[in-house]
Write a protein that holds these residues in place. Structure first.
Motif, PDB file in Angstrom:
ATOM      1  N   GLU A  36       8.107   3.774  -4.560  1.00 55.66           N
ATOM      2  CA  GLU A  36       7.867   3.627  -5.990  1.00 55.66           C
ATOM      3  C   GLU A  36       9.049   2.909  -6.642  1.00 55.66           C
ATOM      4  O   GLU A  36      10.207   3.241  -6.402  1.00 55.66           O
ATOM      5  CB  GLU A  36       7.677   5.000  -6.623  1.00 55.66           C
ATOM      6  CG  GLU A  36       7.173   4.916  -8.036  1.00 55.66           C
ATOM      7  CD  GLU A  36       6.783   6.280  -8.574  1.00 55.66           C
ATOM      8  OE1 GLU A  36       6.889   6.449  -9.799  1.00 55.66           O
ATOM      9  OE2 GLU A  36       6.375   7.155  -7.787  1.00 55.66           O
ATOM     10  N   GLY A  69       0.799  -1.220   0.000  1.00 58.29           N
ATOM     11  CA  GLY A  69       0.000   0.000   0.000  1.00 58.29           C
ATOM     12  C   GLY A  69       0.827   1.263   0.000  1.00 58.29           C
ATOM     13  O   GLY A  69       1.863   1.354  -0.660  1.00 58.29           O
ATOM     14  N   TYR A  70       0.371   2.212   0.764  1.00 58.44           N
ATOM     15  CA  TYR A  70       0.998   3.538   0.782  1.00 58.44           C
ATOM     16  C   TYR A  70       2.443   3.489   1.272  1.00 58.44           C
ATOM     17  O   TYR A  70       3.231   4.393   1.007  1.00 58.44           O
ATOM     18  CB  TYR A  70       0.186   4.502   1.654  1.00 58.44           C
ATOM     19  CG  TYR A  70       0.281   4.221   3.128  1.00 58.44           C
ATOM     20  CD1 TYR A  70       1.238   4.845   3.920  1.00 58.44           C
ATOM     21  CD2 TYR A  70      -0.567   3.301   3.743  1.00 58.44           C
ATOM     22  CE1 TYR A  70       1.349   4.580   5.265  1.00 58.44           C
ATOM     23  CE2 TYR A  70      -0.475   3.035   5.094  1.00 58.44           C
ATOM     24  CZ  TYR A  70       0.481   3.671   5.852  1.00 58.44           C
ATOM     25  OH  TYR A  70       0.592   3.396   7.183  1.00 58.44           O
ATOM     26  N   ARG A  71       2.819   2.433   2.016  1.00 60.98           N
ATOM     27  CA  ARG A  71       4.187   2.326   2.531  1.00 60.98           C
ATOM     28  C   ARG A  71       5.181   1.939   1.442  1.00 60.98           C
ATOM     29  O   ARG A  71       6.380   2.074   1.614  1.00 60.98           O
ATOM     30  CB  ARG A  71       4.271   1.273   3.639  1.00 60.98           C
ATOM     31  CG  ARG A  71       3.508   1.586   4.874  1.00 60.98           C
ATOM     32  CD  ARG A  71       3.642   0.497   5.934  1.00 60.98           C
ATOM     33  NE  ARG A  71       3.480  -0.859   5.421  1.00 60.98           N
ATOM     34  CZ  ARG A  71       4.443  -1.785   5.416  1.00 60.98           C
ATOM     35  NH1 ARG A  71       5.619  -1.544   5.923  1.00 60.98           N
ATOM     36  NH2 ARG A  71       4.196  -2.993   4.943  1.00 60.98           N
TER      37      ARG A  71
END
Length: 191
Positions: A87, A82-84
């Protein structure tokens, strides 16, 4: 991998967040490295100690989680961060998708395009390219059957196995052993 391990061992005593991030990015982005356990296991142990002492940043810990995904996991595991999840660059994305394909190929000799699309997050039109790239990387031997929308796998390299996978393999081998012993008994009784 030798170069990454050398860098890791040369910095192990003064491991910082920026060094951890750099080493993980180098390993996961390297076009010739597809096995990561020999780097991940000691790094996880060392960074676990540093994390307890609050010596690592959240970003560094997130990159170690990404390395764990590259070592044992799949594209879905990365998405599950997820957000953790930091990229990934294009080379890392391609590699993780190839490793996911290898995991699928290790479970079945025939893979439908839909199964590959769901597991790797690629579009149907990208499946053939993903398979061809994996073949050229010597990760598997396979042929694409575009008419049947399937990939037929002849061989796939092995992936690193975590403790859960090793336990599963132990159960499978135990079952196989029981079957083999039973067949030997049955055969010897007929002779």
């Amino acid at each position: 991998m030798e170069q990454i391990l050398t860098l890791y061992h040369s910095t192990e005593s003064r491991l910082t967040s920026s060094i951890v991030i750099d080493l993980v990015k180098r390993a996961t982005g390297n076009r010739s490295i597809y096995g990561f356990a020999e780097f991940y296991e000691p790094l996880r142990a060392r960074t676990g100690v540093l994390s307890q002492a609050n010596a690592l940043s959240e970003a560094a810990e997130a990159w170690v989680d990404v390395l764990e995904v590259f070592t044992y996991g799949t594209w879905k595991d990365y998405v599950g961060l997820g957000y953790r999840a930091p990229e990934l660059n294009e080379a890392q994305i391609t590699k993780l998708r190839q490793l996911t394909l290898v995991s699928l190929a290790g479970r079945s000799a025939r893979l439908g395009f839909d199964e590959i699309v769901e597991a790797t997050g690629v579009e149907v039109g990208q499946v053939e390219g993903l398979v061809v790239d994996a073949v050229y990387a010597d990760l598997l031997d396979a042929r694409v059957d575009t008419k049947e929308q399937a990939v037929v796998v002849a061989r796939a390299v092995g992936r690193d196995a975590n403790k859960e996978r090793l336990a599963e393999l132990g159960r499978v081998l135990g079952s196989w052993e029981g079957l083999a012993v039973g067949l030997i008994r049955e055969t010897s009784q007929r002779v």
